[in-house]
Design a protein around this motif. Structure first.
Motif, PDB file in Angstrom:
ATOM      1  N   UNK A 125       0.850  -1.191   0.000  1.00  0.00           N
ATOM      2  CA  UNK A 125       0.000   0.000   0.000  1.00  0.00           C
ATOM      3  C   UNK A 125       0.880   1.234   0.000  1.00  0.00           C
ATOM      4  N   UNK A 126       0.398   2.281  -0.661  1.00  0.00           N
ATOM      5  CA  UNK A 126       1.187   3.513  -0.725  1.00  0.00           C
ATOM      6  C   UNK A 126       0.284   4.710  -0.961  1.00  0.00           C
ATOM      7  N   UNK A 127       0.755   5.877  -0.560  1.00  0.00           N
ATOM      8  CA  UNK A 127       0.048   7.130  -0.784  1.00  0.00           C
ATOM      9  C   UNK A 127       0.671   7.874  -1.962  1.00  0.00           C
ATOM     10  N   UNK A 128      -0.163   8.494  -2.773  1.00  0.00           N
ATOM     11  CA  UNK A 128       0.305   9.289  -3.908  1.00  0.00           C
ATOM     12  C   UNK A 128       0.873  10.598  -3.375  1.00  0.00           C
ATOM     13  N   UNK A 129       2.128  10.875  -3.711  1.00  0.00           N
ATOM     14  CA  UNK A 129       2.769  12.104  -3.236  1.00  0.00           C
ATOM     15  C   UNK A 129       2.962  13.137  -4.344  1.00  0.00           C
ATOM     16  N   UNK A 130       2.807  12.718  -5.620  1.00  0.00           N
ATOM     17  CA  UNK A 130       2.990  13.672  -6.710  1.00  0.00           C
ATOM     18  C   UNK A 130       2.642  13.071  -8.056  1.00  0.00           C
TER      19      UNK A 130
ATOM     20  N   UNK B 165      -5.417  10.945  -7.304  1.00  0.00           N
ATOM     21  CA  UNK B 165      -5.303  12.252  -6.667  1.00  0.00           C
ATOM     22  C   UNK B 165      -4.128  12.248  -5.696  1.00  0.00           C
ATOM     23  N   UNK B 166      -3.556  13.417  -5.472  1.00  0.00           N
ATOM     24  CA  UNK B 166      -2.511  13.543  -4.466  1.00  0.00           C
ATOM     25  C   UNK B 166      -3.097  13.151  -3.104  1.00  0.00           C
ATOM     26  N   UNK B 167      -2.399  12.320  -2.373  1.00  0.00           N
ATOM     27  CA  UNK B 167      -2.877  11.873  -1.075  1.00  0.00           C
ATOM     28  C   UNK B 167      -3.730  10.621  -1.127  1.00  0.00           C
TER      29      UNK B 167
END
Length: 241
Positions: free
Chosen positions: A15-20, A82-84
């Motif tokens: 799992x990961x969060x979009x940072x850019x 989306x970012x985040x």
């Protein structure tokens, strides 16, 4: 950005969060299990899964402004996150595992042929390693020695050394033209055999955990590429009759 594949090459999801999102559409995440093209090994493909089940197909993975920045490049026409946004990452495991086996086979070839490496390219079915050597060598003999190492089922592990330790032991670098990246503090060594009894060399790629996982391989061809350069082709399966 934590590069999860450095510690666990068998991690196929995370799992990961979009940072850019880059101008070219490349997706940046706070961590990733996707390997980026480097050191002759192709980057991973696969998909990023959104909370609603929608898939963002990833056609390539490359490094960004630094080796520590991994860019996930979507195939044409994909939805953009989306970012985040939180995503579940899925690499194409069948493809990755072939590359892990092949990359490990290239390390074993560098043990059988202890010459400076001038180039390498890891593929899913066919890989090549170029050596600075002028000797004539029999491909059947090389294949037999490779399979001895494979069948020995030697463990493969990792250890980290400082850049200062690498400078003090330059002989562990087998590549003649490419040096391990500096400026990241520590450098990872890939160790084959108990206590590195078979081999130890800097490498940031992905590998299997035991040499037997490489499976049946053979040298398909040895090509002369200049007066003192030989290109070895590694292929899966038994040598043809």
């Amino acid at each position: 950005m934590p590069l999860l594949f450095l510690k666990d090459a068998y991690l196929s999801t995370a799992e990961a969060l979009v940072t850019g999102i880059r101008a070219d559409g490349g997706i940046l995440l706070h961590q990733t299990c996707f390997y980026a093209t480097s050191g002759g090994q192709p980057g991973d493909t696969g998909f990023l899964e959104r909370a609603n089940g929608e898939k963002i197909m990833i056609a390539a993975t490359v490094t960004g402004d630094t080796k520590a920045e991994i860019v996930h490049l979507p195939a044409p026409g994909q939805p953009m996150p989306e970012i985040g946004e939180q995503l579940v990452l899925h690499i194409d495991w069948d493809r990755r595992y072939k590359l892990m086996r092949m990359h490990t086979a290239c390390h074993l070839l560098s043990v059988v042929c202890p010459y400076p490496i001038t180039g390498a390219s890891v593929g899913e079915e066919d890989s090549r390693v170029d050596f600075d050597m002028s000797e004539t060598i029999d491909k059947a003999e090389v294949t037999a020695k490779l399979m001895d190492l494979v069948n020995g089922n030697h463990p493969i592990s990792y250890t980290w050394i400082s850049e200062a330790e690498l400078e003090a032991n330059p002989g562990i670098v087998k590549s003649k033209n490419v040096r391990p990246p500096r400026g990241q503090g520590n450098i990872r060594l890939v160790c084959i055999g108990e206590n590195s009894s078979i081999d130890s060399q800097p490498c940031g790629g992905t590998h299997v955990s035991e040499t037997a996982e490489v499976g049946q391989i053979h040298i398909g061809k040895i090509e002369k590429k200049g007066k003192e350069n030989r290109r070895f082709r590694i292929r899966f399966g038994p040598a043809p009759e």
